[in-house]
Design a protein around this motif. Sequence first.
Motif, PDB file in Angstrom:
ATOM      1  N   ASP A   1      24.974  50.978  35.379  1.00 44.78           N
ATOM      2  CA  ASP A   1      24.973  49.644  35.869  1.00 44.78           C
ATOM      3  C   ASP A   1      24.633  48.700  34.906  1.00 44.78           C
ATOM      4  N   THR A   2      24.172  49.014  33.837  1.00 46.84           N
ATOM      5  CA  THR A   2      23.772  47.961  32.833  1.00 46.84           C
ATOM      6  C   THR A   2      24.579  47.885  31.681  1.00 46.84           C
ATOM      7  N   ALA A   3      25.667  48.746  31.699  1.00 52.75           N
ATOM      8  CA  ALA A   3      26.847  48.784  30.768  1.00 52.75           C
ATOM      9  C   ALA A   3      27.321  47.759  30.226  1.00 52.75           C
ATOM     10  N   TRP A   4      27.436  46.645  31.066  1.00 47.99           N
ATOM     11  CA  TRP A   4      28.143  45.246  30.785  1.00 47.99           C
ATOM     12  C   TRP A   4      27.341  44.489  29.565  1.00 47.99           C
ATOM     13  N   VAL A   5      25.987  44.921  29.502  1.00 42.78           N
ATOM     14  CA  VAL A   5      25.561  44.203  28.187  1.00 42.78           C
ATOM     15  C   VAL A   5      25.984  44.686  26.759  1.00 42.78           C
ATOM     16  N   GLN A   6      26.505  46.065  26.738  1.00 40.82           N
ATOM     17  CA  GLN A   6      27.361  46.561  25.483  1.00 40.82           C
ATOM     18  C   GLN A   6      28.976  46.064  25.965  1.00 40.82           C
ATOM     19  N   GLY A   7      29.214  45.251  27.109  1.00 38.39           N
ATOM     20  CA  GLY A   7      30.787  44.847  27.074  1.00 38.39           C
ATOM     21  C   GLY A   7      31.373  46.159  27.915  1.00 38.39           C
ATOM     22  N   MET A   8      30.816  46.864  28.483  1.00 36.63           N
ATOM     23  CA  MET A   8      31.625  48.041  29.185  1.00 36.63           C
ATOM     24  C   MET A   8      31.298  48.017  30.727  1.00 36.63           C
ATOM     25  N   ILE A   9      32.292  48.736  31.428  1.00 38.82           N
ATOM     26  CA  ILE A   9      32.054  49.161  32.678  1.00 38.82           C
ATOM     27  C   ILE A   9      32.090  50.758  32.601  1.00 38.82           C
ATOM     28  N   VAL A  10      31.218  51.339  33.202  1.00 33.58           N
ATOM     29  CA  VAL A  10      31.438  52.994  33.318  1.00 33.58           C
ATOM     30  C   VAL A  10      31.512  53.352  34.689  1.00 33.58           C
ATOM     31  N   ALA A  11      32.542  54.023  34.874  1.00 33.68           N
ATOM     32  CA  ALA A  11      32.801  54.616  36.228  1.00 33.68           C
ATOM     33  C   ALA A  11      33.042  56.010  36.449  1.00 33.68           C
ATOM     34  N   GLN A  12      32.388  56.319  37.489  1.00 31.60           N
ATOM     35  CA  GLN A  12      32.392  58.040  37.782  1.00 31.60           C
ATOM     36  C   GLN A  12      32.839  58.000  39.231  1.00 31.60           C
ATOM     37  N   ASP A  13      33.987  58.191  39.412  1.00 29.23           N
ATOM     38  CA  ASP A  13      34.651  58.278  40.629  1.00 29.23           C
ATOM     39  C   ASP A  13      34.250  57.094  41.619  1.00 29.23           C
ATOM     40  N   MET A  14      34.513  56.051  41.014  1.00 30.56           N
ATOM     41  CA  MET A  14      34.177  54.653  41.602  1.00 30.56           C
ATOM     42  C   MET A  14      35.739  54.278  42.196  1.00 30.56           C
ATOM     43  N   PRO A  15      35.497  54.023  43.606  1.00 34.57           N
ATOM     44  CA  PRO A  15      36.643  53.285  44.239  1.00 34.57           C
ATOM     45  C   PRO A  15      37.143  52.353  43.459  1.00 34.57           C
ATOM     46  N   LEU A  16      38.565  52.260  43.613  1.00 35.64           N
ATOM     47  CA  LEU A  16      39.581  51.432  42.668  1.00 35.64           C
ATOM     48  C   LEU A  16      38.987  50.036  43.247  1.00 35.64           C
ATOM     49  N   GLY A  17      38.889  49.599  44.504  1.00 40.84           N
ATOM     50  CA  GLY A  17      38.494  48.405  44.993  1.00 40.84           C
ATOM     51  C   GLY A  17      37.233  47.815  44.384  1.00 40.84           C
ATOM     52  N   ASP A  18      36.340  48.890  44.446  1.00 44.71           N
ATOM     53  CA  ASP A  18      34.966  48.374  43.864  1.00 44.71           C
ATOM     54  C   ASP A  18      35.162  48.177  42.238  1.00 44.71           C
ATOM     55  N   PHE A  19      36.033  48.987  41.464  1.00 46.38           N
ATOM     56  CA  PHE A  19      36.029  48.903  40.192  1.00 46.38           C
ATOM     57  C   PHE A  19      36.630  47.508  39.878  1.00 46.38           C
ATOM     58  N   ILE A  20      37.926  47.008  40.486  1.00 46.69           N
ATOM     59  CA  ILE A  20      38.411  45.803  40.437  1.00 46.69           C
ATOM     60  C   ILE A  20      37.379  44.552  40.659  1.00 46.69           C
ATOM     61  N   ALA A  21      36.969  44.899  41.658  1.00 47.47           N
ATOM     62  CA  ALA A  21      35.977  43.497  41.940  1.00 47.47           C
ATOM     63  C   ALA A  21      34.869  43.500  40.949  1.00 47.47           C
ATOM     64  N   GLU A  22      34.429  44.435  40.114  1.00 47.07           N
ATOM     65  CA  GLU A  22      33.569  44.428  38.933  1.00 47.07           C
ATOM     66  C   GLU A  22      34.223  43.789  37.734  1.00 47.07           C
ATOM     67  N   LEU A  23      35.616  44.308  37.492  1.00 51.53           N
ATOM     68  CA  LEU A  23      36.198  43.831  36.555  1.00 51.53           C
ATOM     69  C   LEU A  23      36.638  42.071  36.640  1.00 51.53           C
ATOM     70  N   ALA A  24      36.883  41.951  37.876  1.00 54.50           N
ATOM     71  CA  ALA A  24      37.132  40.427  38.143  1.00 54.50           C
ATOM     72  C   ALA A  24      36.211  39.541  37.775  1.00 54.50           C
ATOM     73  N   ARG A  25      34.948  40.023  37.613  1.00 51.82           N
ATOM     74  CA  ARG A  25      33.874  39.150  37.057  1.00 51.82           C
ATOM     75  C   ARG A  25      34.149  38.751  35.862  1.00 51.82           C
ATOM     76  N   HIS A  26      34.909  39.478  34.902  1.00 51.41           N
ATOM     77  CA  HIS A  26      34.873  39.220  33.532  1.00 51.41           C
ATOM     78  C   HIS A  26      36.690  38.554  33.299  1.00 51.41           C
ATOM     79  N   HIS A  27      37.360  38.447  34.384  1.00 48.62           N
ATOM     80  CA  HIS A  27      38.718  38.176  34.389  1.00 48.62           C
ATOM     81  C   HIS A  27      38.982  36.730  34.533  1.00 48.62           C
ATOM     82  N   PRO A  28      39.741  35.830  33.686  1.00 52.63           N
ATOM     83  CA  PRO A  28      39.977  34.662  33.682  1.00 52.63           C
ATOM     84  C   PRO A  28      41.267  34.313  34.554  1.00 52.63           C
TER      85      PRO A  28
END
Length: 327
Positions: free
Chosen positions: A245-272
Motif C-alpha cells: 500500500d506504500t507503493a505510491w511513494v515510488q509512483g506505483m499501485i500494486v494490485a493483487q486480485d484487487m476489485p476493479l472498483g477499488d483499483f479505480i478509486a485509488e487511481l482516481a486520486r492521481h487522475h486530473p
Amino acid sequence: MPAQPAAHAPIPPEVRRQAAAWLVELQSDGAGEQTRLDWQAWRAAHPDHERAWQRIEALGTKLQALQPGLAHAALASAGSPGRRRVVQGLAVALFAGGLAWAAQDRVPWRQWVADRRTGVGERATITLPDGTRVDLNSDSAVDIAFTDTERVLRLAAGEILVATAPDSHTPVRPFFVQTAEGRLQPLGTRFSVRQVARGESAVAVYEGAVRVQPRQGSALVLNAGQQASFTTARVNQPGAADEADTAWVQGMIVAQDMPLGDFIAELARHHPGWLGCAPSVADLKVTGTYPVDDTMKVLDMLTRTLPVQVRLRTRFWASVEPRGEDE
C-alpha cells in the motif's frame, strides 16, 4: 466620525483579514475577558468592522465546517507564519460568497493554507527539522508545528508516510500526527496516515508501534503489521497492514486480485479530473503493478486485459464501463 458605508459596499480586504484574525483569536486558549473587550472595541471602531463581523455571524451553522481548521489555527503561535496563512485563507472562505462555500468539499480551505501540499498527480518528500522524513501522496496537505514541548504534524488532507527520527532536543519532545478524528503518537516507527473520508482516518504501521487516540474515545496501540481506521469516537477492529500500500511513494499501485472498483478509486486520486467505474464491472479482479504518473496509460492497459472500455465525455471526465459491441 467616519462616514457610514453603504450596506452593499464591499468590505475592504484588510478589514476582512482583521475579522478573520479576531475569529481565530477568540478560539484560542488564551482568549480571556481582555481579549473580548479588545474585540468589542475593534467592532465599534469603524462601521466596516461591524459589517464584517455581522457577515461572520450571518454564516451561522456554516461556520461549523471551519471548526477543525479554526482549532488548528488557534494552536499556532500568534504572529507565526502558520497562523497568518490560516487567517488569510479564512478571510477568503468567509467573504468570497456562495461559490467558495459550495467548493468546500472539493477544495477545503485548510488545504489552501497548509505548510506543505501536493496537487492531484503530484507527490513530495520533506524532511522535518528533527530529521523525520515525510512522503506526501497526491492531493495531500500538512501543517508543521514544532515547539519546545512537542513536535506536531497535522494532516489536513490526503495521505502521508512518516519515518520518525530521534529528537536531539533537550528535553526530548514527543512526536504526534494529528487528524480531524484524533491524534497518533508513534513510538520510533514508520507508518502511514490517510484521511479516508469526512469523519474517518486510517493508520497502517510498518515498523515500531503507534498509539491511536480518538478525540472522544479510548486509545489503542497498533504494532508493526497492523492497520486500522478510526473516527472521533473509536478505533475500529485492526487488520493486517500491507507494505504494498506504500507503493505510491515510488509512483506505483500494486494490485493483487484487487476489485476493479477499488483499483479505480485509488487511481482516481492521481487522475486530473473525475474518474469512475460502472458497478457492473466493479468486481472484476486486477493484478499487476501500475504507474500512477500516466493514468490514461493505465486505463489503456486495463482495456487490454479486462472486458472493459473507457468512455471519455470530456478531457476531465472518464468512466470505466463494460466493453460494448459498438466500440
